[in-house]
Write a protein that holds these residues in place. Structure first.
Motif, PDB file in Angstrom:
ATOM      1  N   SER A  94       1.661  10.161   1.359  1.00  0.00           N
ATOM      2  CA  SER A  94       1.023   9.012   0.725  1.00  0.00           C
ATOM      3  C   SER A  94      -0.497   9.089   0.748  1.00  0.00           C
ATOM      4  O   SER A  94      -1.153   8.662  -0.204  1.00  0.00           O
ATOM      5  CB  SER A  94       1.493   7.718   1.406  1.00  0.00           C
ATOM      6  N   LYS A 119       6.031   7.318   0.418  1.00  0.00           N
ATOM      7  CA  LYS A 119       6.273   5.985   0.954  1.00  0.00           C
ATOM      8  C   LYS A 119       5.078   5.574   1.796  1.00  0.00           C
ATOM      9  O   LYS A 119       4.720   6.266   2.744  1.00  0.00           O
ATOM     10  CB  LYS A 119       7.551   5.968   1.795  1.00  0.00           C
ATOM     11  N   LEU A 128      -0.200  -0.788  -2.819  1.00  0.00           N
ATOM     12  CA  LEU A 128       1.042  -0.042  -2.864  1.00  0.00           C
ATOM     13  C   LEU A 128       0.833   1.197  -3.731  1.00  0.00           C
ATOM     14  O   LEU A 128      -0.086   1.265  -4.544  1.00  0.00           O
ATOM     15  CB  LEU A 128       2.163  -0.910  -3.425  1.00  0.00           C
ATOM     16  N   LEU A 129       1.700   2.184  -3.563  1.00  0.00           N
ATOM     17  CA  LEU A 129       1.420   3.498  -4.134  1.00  0.00           C
ATOM     18  C   LEU A 129       1.503   3.538  -5.653  1.00  0.00           C
ATOM     19  O   LEU A 129       0.801   4.320  -6.297  1.00  0.00           O
ATOM     20  CB  LEU A 129       2.346   4.536  -3.506  1.00  0.00           C
ATOM     21  N   ALA A 130       2.330   2.700  -6.252  1.00  0.00           N
ATOM     22  CA  ALA A 130       2.360   2.650  -7.715  1.00  0.00           C
ATOM     23  C   ALA A 130       1.016   2.195  -8.259  1.00  0.00           C
ATOM     24  O   ALA A 130       0.544   2.690  -9.287  1.00  0.00           O
ATOM     25  CB  ALA A 130       3.479   1.733  -8.197  1.00  0.00           C
ATOM     26  N   VAL A 144       9.450   4.525  -9.139  1.00  0.00           N
ATOM     27  CA  VAL A 144       9.430   4.774  -7.695  1.00  0.00           C
ATOM     28  C   VAL A 144      10.836   5.123  -7.253  1.00  0.00           C
ATOM     29  O   VAL A 144      11.791   4.406  -7.580  1.00  0.00           O
ATOM     30  CB  VAL A 144       8.915   3.550  -6.920  1.00  0.00           C
ATOM     31  N   SER A 146      13.207   5.817  -3.927  1.00  0.00           N
ATOM     32  CA  SER A 146      13.221   5.594  -2.483  1.00  0.00           C
ATOM     33  C   SER A 146      14.653   5.378  -2.024  1.00  0.00           C
ATOM     34  O   SER A 146      15.583   5.324  -2.827  1.00  0.00           O
ATOM     35  CB  SER A 146      12.354   4.373  -2.140  1.00  0.00           C
ATOM     36  N   GLU A 202       8.879  -0.452  -2.663  1.00  0.00           N
ATOM     37  CA  GLU A 202       7.737   0.199  -2.002  1.00  0.00           C
ATOM     38  C   GLU A 202       7.480  -0.361  -0.613  1.00  0.00           C
ATOM     39  O   GLU A 202       7.173   0.393   0.320  1.00  0.00           O
ATOM     40  CB  GLU A 202       6.497   0.052  -2.875  1.00  0.00           C
ATOM     41  N   SER A 257      16.885   0.634  -0.414  1.00  0.00           N
ATOM     42  CA  SER A 257      15.495   0.959  -0.087  1.00  0.00           C
ATOM     43  C   SER A 257      14.943   0.103   1.033  1.00  0.00           C
ATOM     44  O   SER A 257      13.835   0.350   1.516  1.00  0.00           O
ATOM     45  CB  SER A 257      14.613   0.804  -1.332  1.00  0.00           C
TER      46      SER A 257
END
Length: 359
Positions: A94, A119, A128-130, A144, A146, A202, A257
């Protein structure tokens, strides 16, 4: 074709897939994509990984013992790996996601879908990563992926269920990017479930890493199944708290998830985060814990980013806070004692009941 027909037409299922990240998870996903009938390139940062895959059809550094199909093309050059591909799977840690997004800018055709498999929550920004990828690599549809997965078991073809999330599922599930990714990667033993709750997916992936360290610490201290069950259950409450504060849904928290991934990583030493926690409790260094192998423990980074975000939102996440304190140098026994000394309270959060413990 009319504009309405174009809007409702199902997206083309990606056939040529680039997996960016030659670690255990990226390698397992490349194997899975080939099983699903896709043409796959795998980019690895380490030249020795690329050489081993090309010569031995193995990744002895990150996923030893599993054959990599001859059709997986290993590349050390990022452009050679991703140019002309139908979709890109990001399977890097990440903390490298933003820089990787920047590196990909200009290499991909407009509109090439991106599937995020890392993650975490970005340290500093609290994103958040998005959202991180959307900033670093604008103009690309995002999904995403997961869920409860150990790379070795996926590579071995053991039955596994995962979640794929994209926001367009809410508009048209069958025409969504998540559905296209599910079809592209799905096999009888790798079963994707589709959702539009990107936030919930996420948050579950980020927080479970931290709770898994706590589970490892408890195991390393010699505690048993009672303690692990308590940590999993109360850890799930912390996931739910953060997810709902950010707009996620409670059913996602109890799904693959959320509960699924949390249970997996808190119950097996295959989890790097749990192994790290065990080692912390036993006073071992990371090099000793992982026998000198290069291993990224996402929960270490996430312990700070998760708690920073929770503090900014005024949320109580005591297990995550305890893990952060240990990572920052607080003695394990002291952190555990402080956690156990917290006031008794009701489990349904709507009951405003707090009872101090007796000395």
């Amino acid at each position: 074709m009319t504009e309405t027909a174009e809007q409702t037409a199902a997206p083309r299922v990606p056939d040529r897939i680039a997996v960016v990240g030659g670690g255990a998870w990226g390698t397992a996903l490349a194997i899975t994509a080939v099983r699903a009938g896709r043409r796959v390139t795998l980019w690895a940062r380490e030249p020795e990984v690329v050489e081993a895959i090309r010569g031995e059809r193995q990744n002895p550094i990150f996923l030893p013992g599993y054959d990599i199909p001859d059709t997986v093309r290993a590349e050390a050059d990022l452009a050679a790996a991703v140019i002309g591909m139908d979709a890109v799977i990001l399977a890097v840690p990440s903390q490298f996601l933003r820089s990787m997004g920047a590196a990909l800018r200009g290499l991909l055709a407009p509109g090439t879908p991106i599937v995020i498999c890392a993650k975490g929550i970005e340290r500093g920004s609290g994103l958040l990563l998005a959202a991180v990828v959307a900033e670093a690599l604008p103009g690309h549809p995002l999904a995403v992926l997961s869920g409860p997965t150990f790379a070795a078991e996926v590579a071995a073809g053991m039955p596994t269920a995962i979640t794929v999330a994209s926001q367009d599922v809410a508009e048209d599930p069958e025409a969504s990017l998540a559905a296209a990714v599910a079809v592209a990667l799905g096999t009888p033993t790798f079963r994707p479930y589709v959702t539009d709750d990107v936030v919930g997916v996420e948050v579950g992936g980020a927080v479970k890493n931290v709770i898994a360290i706590a589970s490892g610490i408890a195991t390393g201290l010699g505690f048993g199944a009672n303690t692990r069950a308590a940590l999993i259950t109360r850890g799930l409450a912390e996931i739910k708290r953060l997810s709902e504060a950010l707009g996620g849904r409670s059913e996602t928290v109890t799904g693959l998830s959320g509960m699924g991934d949390l249970t997996l990583t808190c119950s097996s030493e295959q989890s790097r985060n749990m192994r790290y926690g065990i080692g912390l409790a036993q006073g071992r260094s990371p090099a000793e814990i992982f026998d000198g192998r290069p291993v990224v423990v996402e929960g270490v980074e996430n312990a700070q980013s998760v708690t920073d975000l929770a503090r900014s939102l005024g949320l109580d996440m005591p297990i995550c806070e305890a893990v952060r304190a240990v990572i920052e140098g607080k003695p394990v026994a002291e952190a555990m004692a402080d956690l156990l000394a917290r006031p008794f309270r009701a489990e349904p959060s709507h009951i405003a009941l707090r009872m101090p413990q007796q000395p």
